[in-house]
Write an enzyme that holds these catalytic residues in place. Structure first.
Site, PDB file in Angstrom:
ATOM      1  N   HIS A 149      15.710  -5.456 -29.120  1.00 52.27           N
ATOM      2  CA  HIS A 149      15.538  -3.998 -29.022  1.00 52.27           C
ATOM      3  C   HIS A 149      14.045  -3.637 -29.060  1.00 52.27           C
ATOM      4  O   HIS A 149      13.594  -2.767 -28.323  1.00 52.27           O
ATOM      5  CB  HIS A 149      16.220  -3.285 -30.201  1.00 52.27           C
ATOM      6  CG  HIS A 149      17.701  -3.424 -30.223  1.00 52.27           C
ATOM      7  ND1 HIS A 149      18.373  -4.030 -31.258  1.00 52.27           N
ATOM      8  CD2 HIS A 149      18.656  -3.032 -29.338  1.00 52.27           C
ATOM      9  CE1 HIS A 149      19.669  -4.004 -31.021  1.00 52.27           C
ATOM     10  NE2 HIS A 149      19.869  -3.417 -29.858  1.00 52.27           N
ATOM     11  N   GLY A 178      18.923  -4.115 -21.639  1.00 50.21           N
ATOM     12  CA  GLY A 178      18.628  -5.553 -21.579  1.00 50.21           C
ATOM     13  C   GLY A 178      19.521  -6.283 -20.585  1.00 50.21           C
ATOM     14  O   GLY A 178      20.694  -5.945 -20.423  1.00 50.21           O
ATOM     15  N   GLU A 179      18.947  -7.317 -19.972  1.00 54.01           N
ATOM     16  CA  GLU A 179      19.709  -8.179 -19.045  1.00 54.01           C
ATOM     17  C   GLU A 179      20.749  -9.013 -19.767  1.00 54.01           C
ATOM     18  O   GLU A 179      21.636  -9.581 -19.135  1.00 54.01           O
ATOM     19  CB  GLU A 179      18.745  -9.151 -18.363  1.00 54.01           C
ATOM     20  CG  GLU A 179      18.370  -8.747 -16.983  1.00 54.01           C
ATOM     21  CD  GLU A 179      17.528  -9.815 -16.304  1.00 54.01           C
ATOM     22  OE1 GLU A 179      17.396 -10.933 -16.820  1.00 54.01           O
ATOM     23  OE2 GLU A 179      16.986  -9.491 -15.246  1.00 54.01           O
TER      24      GLU A 179
END
Ligand code: PAF
Length: 282
Positions: free
Chosen positions: A37, A149-150
């Site tokens: 994060h 995020g991926e």
């Protein structure tokens, strides 16, 4: 610092107006903040001087109420961590009512094949819940860009489709997966793993790397998948839900590799009581 924590959209929007801030980024999270994060927030700060992080454990995206009950929550630790790393970060921690108003319910969407496979197949209604909360957040807070995020690649594709379909004026920025040294992708759920389980969980990354090597050695998807399934079958601690090689854009399972196309491997597995997912570009 407490005045930078908002529990209602109204207070947050009033704060922005009062301070004549007219551009901001959003990083939506469900809390249990970790380095992954922080890296999303850093990417947002590289482009914006005002960043909002939302912390909201969204009930509609949990098909399994037990999973919701055991989701790691520690708001005090999250706030402490955010204030330690960022000055003046705006934290939006809404109540369920502030997000959903009267009805805590998912909207329904048509994402074509994107939500029929993998997490969509194994977690009924999950992506309608994700899309609903993301649509509500983006429409209410109107960020210029939102960062994801991926690590949750399928979610990312669905959010991009949502923004296109609903013509939401917000750019979706995808950020790379952050990993532990042993390859384990950072996730809030890792907090539930014991030290031993954390060590064992690196197996997910190892098998994805192996799939990548096998592709480089010109093996075809069917053979790679069969081989990797045998490795999981023999594993003492990990129970595999799926290991799939898909076309990166359609998320449909690949039967053969075509040079001009991109492929990704996806894995979901349970280790102890914790369910982990991961993916890698092949
Ligand atoms: O990825 C997550 O943490 C959640 O699915 C999201 C996007 C914040 C929606 O609740």
């Amino acid at each position: 610092m407490l005045d930078l924590i908002f529990t209602t959209q109204n207070n947050l929007l009033n704060y922005l107006k009062k301070n004549q801030i007219n551009q901001w980024a959003l990083v939506p999270t469900m809390g249990a903040i970790h380095q992954g994060h922080l890296s999303l927030i850093n990417s947002a700060y590289a482009e914006f001087s005002t960043v909002i992080i939302s912390i909201f454990v969204n009930p509609t995206q949990f098909d399994d109420k037990k999973d919701l009950k055991f989701y790691p929550i520690n708001y005090e630790k999250d706030i402490e961590m955010l204030n330690k790393h960022f000055k003046n970060i705006l934290i939006y921690m809404p109540t369920v009512d502030d997000i959903y108003k009267n009805e805590v319910k998912s909207m329904t969407y048509d994402f074509g094949d994107l939500d029929k496979v993998m997490e969509g197949e194994f977690r009924m209604g999950h992506f309608n819940g994700v899309a609903t909360v993301v649509e509500l957040l983006l429409s209410a807070l109107k960020p210029i860009k939102a960062y994801f995020g991926e690590k949750d690649f399928q979610q990312l594709q669905i959010i991009k489709s949502l923004v296109r379909q609903k013509q939401i004026d917000c750019e979706i920025v995808e950020c790379p997966t952050i990993r532990e040294e042993n390859g384990l992708a950072l996730s809030s759920r890792n907090q539930k793993l014991t030290q031993k389980e954390k060590k064992e969980a690196s197996f997910l990354y190892k098998t994805m790397q192996l799939a990548k090597e096998m592709k480089q050695n010109k093996e075809q998807p069917k053979h790679i998948k069969e081989h990797i399934y045998t490795l999981y079958k023999d594993h003492e601690y990990i129970s595999l839900e799926y290991f799939l090689i898909t076309n990166q854009d359609t998320l449909l399972e690949a039967t053969e590799f075509i040079n001009s196309k991109k492929y990704r491997v996806f894995v979901a597995a349970k280790i102890g009581n914790t369910r982990l997912i991961d993916n890698l570009l092949l």
